[in-house]
Scaffold this motif. Sequence first.
Motif, PDB file in Angstrom:
ATOM      1  N   VAL A  38       0.860  -1.184   0.000  1.00 48.17           N
ATOM      2  CA  VAL A  38       0.000   0.000   0.000  1.00 48.17           C
ATOM      3  C   VAL A  38       0.898   1.237   0.000  1.00 48.17           C
ATOM      4  CG1 VAL A  38      -1.809   1.279   1.234  1.00 48.17           C
ATOM      5  CG2 VAL A  38      -1.746  -1.229   1.350  1.00 48.17           C
ATOM      6  N   SER A  39       0.794   2.057  -1.037  1.00 43.90           N
ATOM      7  CA  SER A  39       1.612   3.271  -1.038  1.00 43.90           C
ATOM      8  C   SER A  39       0.745   4.429  -0.533  1.00 43.90           C
ATOM      9  CB  SER A  39       2.191   3.557  -2.412  1.00 43.90           C
ATOM     10  OG  SER A  39       1.189   4.031  -3.258  1.00 43.90           O
ATOM     11  N   VAL A  40       1.322   5.189   0.386  1.00 42.14           N
ATOM     12  CA  VAL A  40       0.540   6.184   1.123  1.00 42.14           C
ATOM     13  C   VAL A  40       1.035   7.587   0.834  1.00 42.14           C
ATOM     14  CG1 VAL A  40      -0.206   6.935   3.424  1.00 42.14           C
ATOM     15  CG2 VAL A  40       0.260   4.508   3.000  1.00 42.14           C
ATOM     16  N   LYS A  41       0.127   8.479   0.512  1.00 42.68           N
ATOM     17  CA  LYS A  41       0.414   9.908   0.572  1.00 42.68           C
ATOM     18  C   LYS A  41      -0.338  10.462   1.770  1.00 42.68           C
ATOM     19  CE  LYS A  41       1.165  10.765  -4.359  1.00 42.68           C
ATOM     20  NZ  LYS A  41       2.643  10.692  -4.365  1.00 42.68           N
ATOM     21  N   THR A  42       0.328  11.321   2.526  1.00 40.32           N
ATOM     22  CA  THR A  42      -0.264  11.850   3.750  1.00 40.32           C
ATOM     23  C   THR A  42      -0.628  13.310   3.542  1.00 40.32           C
ATOM     24  OG1 THR A  42       1.094  10.336   5.060  1.00 40.32           O
ATOM     25  CG2 THR A  42       0.120  12.215   6.219  1.00 40.32           C
ATOM     26  N   MET A  43      -1.916  13.619   3.657  1.00 39.68           N
ATOM     27  CA  MET A  43      -2.337  15.011   3.511  1.00 39.68           C
ATOM     28  C   MET A  43      -2.415  15.682   4.870  1.00 39.68           C
ATOM     29  SD  MET A  43      -5.499  16.723   1.543  1.00 39.68           S
ATOM     30  CE  MET A  43      -4.543  16.698   0.062  1.00 39.68           C
ATOM     31  N   LEU A  44      -1.715  16.806   4.965  1.00 38.88           N
ATOM     32  CA  LEU A  44      -1.657  17.554   6.222  1.00 38.88           C
ATOM     33  C   LEU A  44      -1.949  19.028   5.950  1.00 38.88           C
ATOM     34  CD1 LEU A  44       1.750  16.104   7.485  1.00 38.88           C
ATOM     35  CD2 LEU A  44      -0.473  15.706   8.565  1.00 38.88           C
ATOM     36  N   PRO A  45      -2.432  19.759   6.944  1.00 42.56           N
ATOM     37  CA  PRO A  45      -2.526  21.208   6.790  1.00 42.56           C
ATOM     38  C   PRO A  45      -1.128  21.788   6.611  1.00 42.56           C
ATOM     39  CG  PRO A  45      -3.766  20.446   8.717  1.00 42.56           C
ATOM     40  CD  PRO A  45      -2.922  19.294   8.257  1.00 42.56           C
ATOM     41  N   GLY A  46      -1.021  22.829   5.819  1.00 44.16           N
ATOM     42  CA  GLY A  46       0.288  23.446   5.584  1.00 44.16           C
ATOM     43  C   GLY A  46       0.691  24.365   6.722  1.00 44.16           C
ATOM     44  N   TYR A  47       0.806  23.814   7.924  1.00 39.97           N
ATOM     45  CA  TYR A  47       1.325  24.602   9.047  1.00 39.97           C
ATOM     46  C   TYR A  47       2.773  24.972   8.723  1.00 39.97           C
ATOM     47  CZ  TYR A  47      -2.230  21.768  11.584  1.00 39.97           C
ATOM     48  OH  TYR A  47      -3.351  21.108  11.993  1.00 39.97           O
ATOM     49  N   PHE A  92      -3.732  28.323   7.749  1.00 38.85           N
ATOM     50  CA  PHE A  92      -2.731  27.496   8.440  1.00 38.85           C
ATOM     51  C   PHE A  92      -1.401  28.194   8.735  1.00 38.85           C
ATOM     52  CE2 PHE A  92      -5.213  24.217   5.961  1.00 38.85           C
ATOM     53  CZ  PHE A  92      -5.967  23.810   7.056  1.00 38.85           C
ATOM     54  N   ALA A  93      -1.186  29.402   8.227  1.00 36.58           N
ATOM     55  CA  ALA A  93       0.102  30.064   8.477  1.00 36.58           C
ATOM     56  C   ALA A  93       0.112  30.652   9.888  1.00 36.58           C
ATOM     57  CB  ALA A  93       0.355  31.146   7.431  1.00 36.58           C
ATOM     58  N   ARG A  94      -0.005  29.766  10.871  1.00 35.36           N
ATOM     59  CA  ARG A  94      -0.022  30.178  12.276  1.00 35.36           C
ATOM     60  C   ARG A  94       0.880  29.200  13.023  1.00 35.36           C
ATOM     61  NH1 ARG A  94      -6.671  30.378  12.682  1.00 35.36           N
ATOM     62  NH2 ARG A  94      -6.943  31.249  10.594  1.00 35.36           N
ATOM     63  N   SER A  95       1.839  29.728  13.749  1.00 37.87           N
ATOM     64  CA  SER A  95       2.766  28.817  14.421  1.00 37.87           C
ATOM     65  C   SER A  95       2.190  28.385  15.769  1.00 37.87           C
ATOM     66  CB  SER A  95       4.126  29.475  14.577  1.00 37.87           C
ATOM     67  OG  SER A  95       3.939  30.745  15.116  1.00 37.87           O
ATOM     68  N   GLY A  96       2.904  27.489  16.412  1.00 37.43           N
ATOM     69  CA  GLY A  96       2.458  27.007  17.724  1.00 37.43           C
ATOM     70  C   GLY A  96       1.504  25.839  17.600  1.00 37.43           C
ATOM     71  N   ASN A  97       0.687  25.665  18.615  1.00 34.69           N
ATOM     72  CA  ASN A  97      -0.267  24.547  18.646  1.00 34.69           C
ATOM     73  C   ASN A  97      -1.220  24.627  17.452  1.00 34.69           C
ATOM     74  OD1 ASN A  97      -2.963  23.295  19.411  1.00 34.69           O
ATOM     75  ND2 ASN A  97      -1.658  22.553  21.065  1.00 34.69           N
ATOM     76  N   PRO A  98      -1.458  23.484  16.779  1.00 34.15           N
ATOM     77  CA  PRO A  98      -2.284  23.524  15.570  1.00 34.15           C
ATOM     78  C   PRO A  98      -3.759  23.843  15.808  1.00 34.15           C
ATOM     79  CG  PRO A  98      -1.654  21.272  16.115  1.00 34.15           C
ATOM     80  CD  PRO A  98      -0.883  22.172  17.025  1.00 34.15           C
ATOM     81  N   TYR A  99      -4.214  23.677  17.028  1.00 32.80           N
ATOM     82  CA  TYR A  99      -5.649  23.869  17.290  1.00 32.80           C
ATOM     83  C   TYR A  99      -5.955  25.113  18.111  1.00 32.80           C
ATOM     84  CZ  TYR A  99      -4.760  19.006  16.287  1.00 32.80           C
ATOM     85  OH  TYR A  99      -4.279  17.861  15.711  1.00 32.80           O
ATOM     86  N   LEU A 100      -4.960  25.586  18.860  1.00 34.23           N
ATOM     87  CA  LEU A 100      -5.195  26.656  19.828  1.00 34.23           C
ATOM     88  C   LEU A 100      -4.432  27.919  19.451  1.00 34.23           C
ATOM     89  CD1 LEU A 100      -4.527  24.532  23.064  1.00 34.23           C
ATOM     90  CD2 LEU A 100      -6.703  24.821  21.866  1.00 34.23           C
ATOM     91  N   GLY A 101      -5.063  29.060  19.693  1.00 35.58           N
ATOM     92  CA  GLY A 101      -4.383  30.335  19.507  1.00 35.58           C
ATOM     93  C   GLY A 101      -3.476  30.630  20.681  1.00 35.58           C
ATOM     94  N   PRO A 102      -2.778  31.774  20.624  1.00 38.10           N
ATOM     95  CA  PRO A 102      -1.851  32.126  21.707  1.00 38.10           C
ATOM     96  C   PRO A 102      -2.551  32.287  23.058  1.00 38.10           C
ATOM     97  CG  PRO A 102      -1.734  33.718  19.879  1.00 38.10           C
ATOM     98  CD  PRO A 102      -2.816  32.753  19.536  1.00 38.10           C
ATOM     99  N   ASP A 103      -3.876  32.537  23.025  1.00 37.82           N
ATOM    100  CA  ASP A 103      -4.626  32.678  24.285  1.00 37.82           C
ATOM    101  C   ASP A 103      -5.023  31.318  24.876  1.00 37.82           C
ATOM    102  OD1 ASP A 103      -6.420  31.891  22.375  1.00 37.82           O
ATOM    103  OD2 ASP A 103      -7.869  33.518  22.705  1.00 37.82           O
ATOM    104  N   GLY A 104      -4.585  30.231  24.218  1.00 33.17           N
ATOM    105  CA  GLY A 104      -4.896  28.898  24.737  1.00 33.17           C
ATOM    106  C   GLY A 104      -6.300  28.419  24.399  1.00 33.17           C
TER     107      GLY A 104
END
Length: 476
Positions: A38-47, A92-104
Amino acid sequence: MRKLKLLSVASEAYPLLKTGGLADVTGALPEALAREGVSVKTMLPGYPAVLEALERPRTVWKVTDLFGGPARVLAGQGGGLDVLAVDAPHLFARSGNPYLGPDGRDWADNAVRFAALSRVAADVGLGVVAGFRPDVVHAHDWQAGLAATYLHFAAGKRPATVMTVHNLAFPGKFEPGLLGTLGLPVAAFGVEGVEFYGAISLLKAGLVYADRITTVSPTYAAEIRMPEFGMGFDGLLRARAGVVSGILNGIDTDIWNPANDGLIPARFDAGNLGKRAANKAALQARMGLAVNPEAPLFAVVSRLSWQKGIDLLLAELPELARHGAQLAVLGSGEAALEARMAGAVAPGRIGCVIRYDEALAHLMQAGADALLVPSRFEPCGLTQLCALRYGCVPVVSRVGGLADTVIDANAAAVSAGVATGVQFTLEQLGAAIARTVTLYRDRRVWSAMQANGMKADVSWAGPARAYAALYRGLVG
Ligand code: ADP
């Protein structure tokens, strides 16, 4: 055997980006699946972290408006994976945690961000990238939940879809007014669709519309059809029981290899378990415990959360003391539990390090006698698999993947020489501690349990075979 093409869709994958066990799975499966054809391509958000890691990225598809801004799909190698990154800077051009903003707090546009990931996955599934038309789209957790939904409502030939739940406790719940924004037809709203108690659940979307549902252990696959573990999805999962199955996770047996582990003072294998004594002494010293080879040393390596039963463990500290046992805890998580754990430190007997520390986790597994996992629920659990591999006897609650991966040292299993650990129901945690200490004092039984655990196959080979069989069954 025909080679299968798989598009794996997730919001994280080790080593590119990791906040939890999901990343371990999506990061490790592709290599194991390659061995199964099985050959896999992995799709991810462009963080940022994903884009920076891409080697020689090529633009393979562009769109002028993906939920409010231009986007493209970049193909390239990154972290050993064949990656398709959704480069959409407005999302997606946001660094840090992928789900949370700087305010947590969750980013306010999370529904749209992960709908975008799923929308592009569906489009790739439908063949928009020249030269790549996947046979199967495999979506992981709520962030990828809409991939199967968009494909379900798409016209024409579509790939088969699989939805994997890593933890049902995260429903990806958003307000119902977003239906149109997410590009879902009115027909998708309702109890038969994406509606979840008046809201929209992106996890439910995947559970309703995917061809097959998997979760990360057979026992969890059965548990989530019951109200106690179903988190509100049990009715749906009962209705779809015929397409639900459980496939255990594995661990990277190169990284977790006691015979060749650069992070521990003394390397060992099942044939020379005596060498563990040096690791135990090092761990005792590191944790402020009395350096005593005879004291049974229990370890906990865990997120400190309600799920993990840390409060139940705190209630049993007197029981540990009664048996002359020591406790070493490595964990981080909920502030209240962190504080209670830190407050429980007793020099010589109970040590605790509050942080995430991969290297110390290796020493814990290599030096402790037993690993305690009193989880209230546990989809699979990885920490007990590491313990098995390191001759650290897992002492686990009988739920989810813990029930599937540890063989309880009851009289029959001990006499048959197959026991690998101790299982308990939560109300018996104290008794389980007592039972473990009794087993520990019986050197012959204990070393047999250690050796049995070390022989258990905790690699990705078996799971990859099971996933490959599932995909082939779908594609025909
Ligand atoms: P979950 O994904 O629910 O947190 P798992 O057992 O499935 O639990 O996976 C968590 C992994 O992270 C395990 O391998 C565990 O040993 C490891 N881990 C948890 N907390 C820590 C920590 N504080 N430091 C190092 N490793 C940790």
